[in-house]
Design an enzyme around this catalytic site. Sequence first.
Site, mmCIF file in Angstrom:
data_model
loop_
_atom_site.group_PDB
_atom_site.id
_atom_site.type_symbol
_atom_site.label_atom_id
_atom_site.label_comp_id
_atom_site.label_asym_id
_atom_site.label_seq_id
_atom_site.Cartn_x
_atom_site.Cartn_y
_atom_site.Cartn_z
ATOM 1 N N ASP A 37 0.758 -1.153 -0.077
ATOM 2 C CA ASP A 37 0.050 -0.081 0.032
ATOM 3 C C ASP A 37 0.916 1.528 0.142
ATOM 4 O O ASP A 37 0.382 2.454 0.114
ATOM 5 C CB ASP A 37 -0.896 0.066 1.286
ATOM 6 C CG ASP A 37 -0.318 0.073 2.397
ATOM 7 O OD1 ASP A 37 0.827 -0.018 2.563
ATOM 8 O OD2 ASP A 37 -1.015 0.007 3.509
ATOM 9 N N GLU A 39 3.226 2.190 2.319
ATOM 10 C CA GLU A 39 3.817 2.445 3.481
ATOM 11 C C GLU A 39 5.050 2.428 3.739
ATOM 12 O O GLU A 39 5.721 1.113 3.239
ATOM 13 C CB GLU A 39 2.744 1.969 4.867
ATOM 14 C CG GLU A 39 1.524 2.633 4.802
ATOM 15 C CD GLU A 39 0.508 2.204 5.797
ATOM 16 O OE1 GLU A 39 1.090 1.340 6.636
ATOM 17 O OE2 GLU A 39 -0.499 2.729 6.087
ATOM 18 N N ARG A 97 11.341 26.356 -0.365
ATOM 19 C CA ARG A 97 10.909 27.323 -1.194
ATOM 20 C C ARG A 97 9.682 28.149 -0.528
ATOM 21 O O ARG A 97 9.519 29.439 -0.624
ATOM 22 C CB ARG A 97 10.728 27.302 -2.674
ATOM 23 C CG ARG A 97 12.224 27.284 -3.286
ATOM 24 C CD ARG A 97 11.752 26.863 -4.876
ATOM 25 N NE ARG A 97 11.215 25.303 -4.800
ATOM 26 C CZ ARG A 97 11.162 25.091 -5.969
ATOM 27 N NH1 ARG A 97 11.088 25.643 -7.246
ATOM 28 N NH2 ARG A 97 10.679 23.526 -6.125
ATOM 29 N N GLN A 98 8.896 27.271 0.451
ATOM 30 C CA GLN A 98 7.814 27.803 1.183
ATOM 31 C C GLN A 98 8.381 28.301 2.697
ATOM 32 O O GLN A 98 8.043 27.610 3.433
ATOM 33 C CB GLN A 98 6.698 26.885 1.098
ATOM 34 C CG GLN A 98 5.234 27.505 1.814
ATOM 35 C CD GLN A 98 4.812 28.677 1.018
ATOM 36 O OE1 GLN A 98 4.887 28.459 -0.403
ATOM 37 N NE2 GLN A 98 4.089 29.369 1.345
ATOM 38 N N HIS A 131 17.184 27.810 0.449
ATOM 39 C CA HIS A 131 16.674 28.819 -0.270
ATOM 40 C C HIS A 131 16.752 30.199 0.540
ATOM 41 O O HIS A 131 17.123 31.270 -0.089
ATOM 42 C CB HIS A 131 15.203 28.424 -0.664
ATOM 43 C CG HIS A 131 14.750 29.552 -1.813
ATOM 44 N ND1 HIS A 131 15.264 29.681 -2.751
ATOM 45 C CD2 HIS A 131 13.644 30.302 -1.697
ATOM 46 C CE1 HIS A 131 14.429 30.345 -3.678
ATOM 47 N NE2 HIS A 131 13.797 30.914 -2.832
ATOM 48 N N ASP A 171 18.475 36.281 -9.791
ATOM 49 C CA ASP A 171 17.710 37.143 -9.071
ATOM 50 C C ASP A 171 18.360 37.775 -7.923
ATOM 51 O O ASP A 171 19.337 37.432 -7.533
ATOM 52 C CB ASP A 171 16.334 36.399 -8.393
ATOM 53 C CG ASP A 171 16.720 34.893 -7.792
ATOM 54 O OD1 ASP A 171 17.636 35.426 -6.775
ATOM 55 O OD2 ASP A 171 15.935 34.022 -7.899
ATOM 56 N N LYS A 194 13.319 39.501 -10.859
ATOM 57 C CA LYS A 194 11.913 39.068 -11.575
ATOM 58 C C LYS A 194 11.014 39.438 -10.608
ATOM 59 O O LYS A 194 11.123 39.448 -9.456
ATOM 60 C CB LYS A 194 12.069 37.330 -11.489
ATOM 61 C CG LYS A 194 12.360 36.680 -10.379
ATOM 62 C CD LYS A 194 12.723 35.342 -10.878
ATOM 63 C CE LYS A 194 13.280 34.409 -9.471
ATOM 64 N NZ LYS A 194 13.565 33.209 -9.818
ATOM 65 N N ARG A 196 7.092 37.719 -9.723
ATOM 66 C CA ARG A 196 6.117 36.704 -9.841
ATOM 67 C C ARG A 196 4.803 37.161 -9.534
ATOM 68 O O ARG A 196 4.163 38.086 -8.749
ATOM 69 C CB ARG A 196 6.466 35.598 -8.818
ATOM 70 C CG ARG A 196 7.807 35.066 -9.228
ATOM 71 C CD ARG A 196 8.100 33.707 -8.259
ATOM 72 N NE ARG A 196 9.317 33.125 -8.629
ATOM 73 C CZ ARG A 196 9.614 32.116 -9.529
ATOM 74 N NH1 ARG A 196 8.471 31.754 -10.192
ATOM 75 N NH2 ARG A 196 10.825 31.613 -9.499
#
Length: 315
Positions: A37, A39, A97-98, A131, A171, A194, A196
């Site tokens: 499954d 896991e 990145r978050q 990042h 950037d 840049k 976004r």
Amino acid sequence: MGMIWLVKDPLYNSIRIRPFLQKGFKVLNIEHKRFPDGEEYIRILDEINEEDHYVVILRGFPEQNSNILRGLLIIDTLRDFGARKIIVVWPYLPYSRQDKRFLPGEAISVITLVKVISLLGVSYIITVDVHNESAFKRFKGKIINITTEDLWAEYIARRYNARKIALIAPDKGREEFIRKVAQTLGADYYVFEKRRDLTTGKIVCHSPTDEESIKNAINYADCFIIIDDIIATGGTLANIARWLRTEGFNGKIVVGGIHGLFLGNAVDRLLRSGVDEIIASDTVSNPFIHDELSVSPLLVNAILNIIGEKGERTR
């Protein structure tokens, strides 16, 4: 002082292990399988000693969510059996990145991940060219970010004449990194910026911060080298390469990535834009890894410094 054990995610095969072995790290045996499954199953096969150090090195990509769960199982099992000195090494940190809220109500995913890992009682989390390093200030030195400017400078110096190349930061976030590499080489560098769409994440504008200067560089440079922390879809780097070609640059364009994900048709996108060469480190499995850009020696030195051995293992 106890032994130093390398506890490698069984699915992490791109990272170079030899530098760890050369410094006396002993590999811990792990049994891993996936149930039908999907896991994960983890079993530690060697005896755990609370006086020893355990360096858990985890895969960040692909299958980020499975990698995270497998890492949690490994770390928590080590703790259950008595390990008290655990260093987590995550060269490519998932969800990095978050690292802030771009829109109201968003989860700061990478902070949640680091909080969970920290709750398991690890001593340090080591990553490579994360990042946004400033996002981790709240963890008060528990997160160690290894930077690779010198590694890239040495690689470039062996292959190119610094007077004939120009570096590009894709950037503003990468400007400091590129500035340090250029300074070491004695080369010029230029910066693109840049904007976004915060909802879609798509780049709506990408252009040089000093267009006149970079156009002058096109007249003397034999090669432009663009280095980014993460190459995902390749769109950012392709935009820059395309701009250079449109402005009449006929020399060599090299793109480099610390973390080379190369999603979808990223490679074709880069090549079609005018890129001649692609290079990457070994934090993530990809076809463009150069051994001279392996981050393993940097990680080994950082680990040995943390545990106070200053580059030499005491038996």
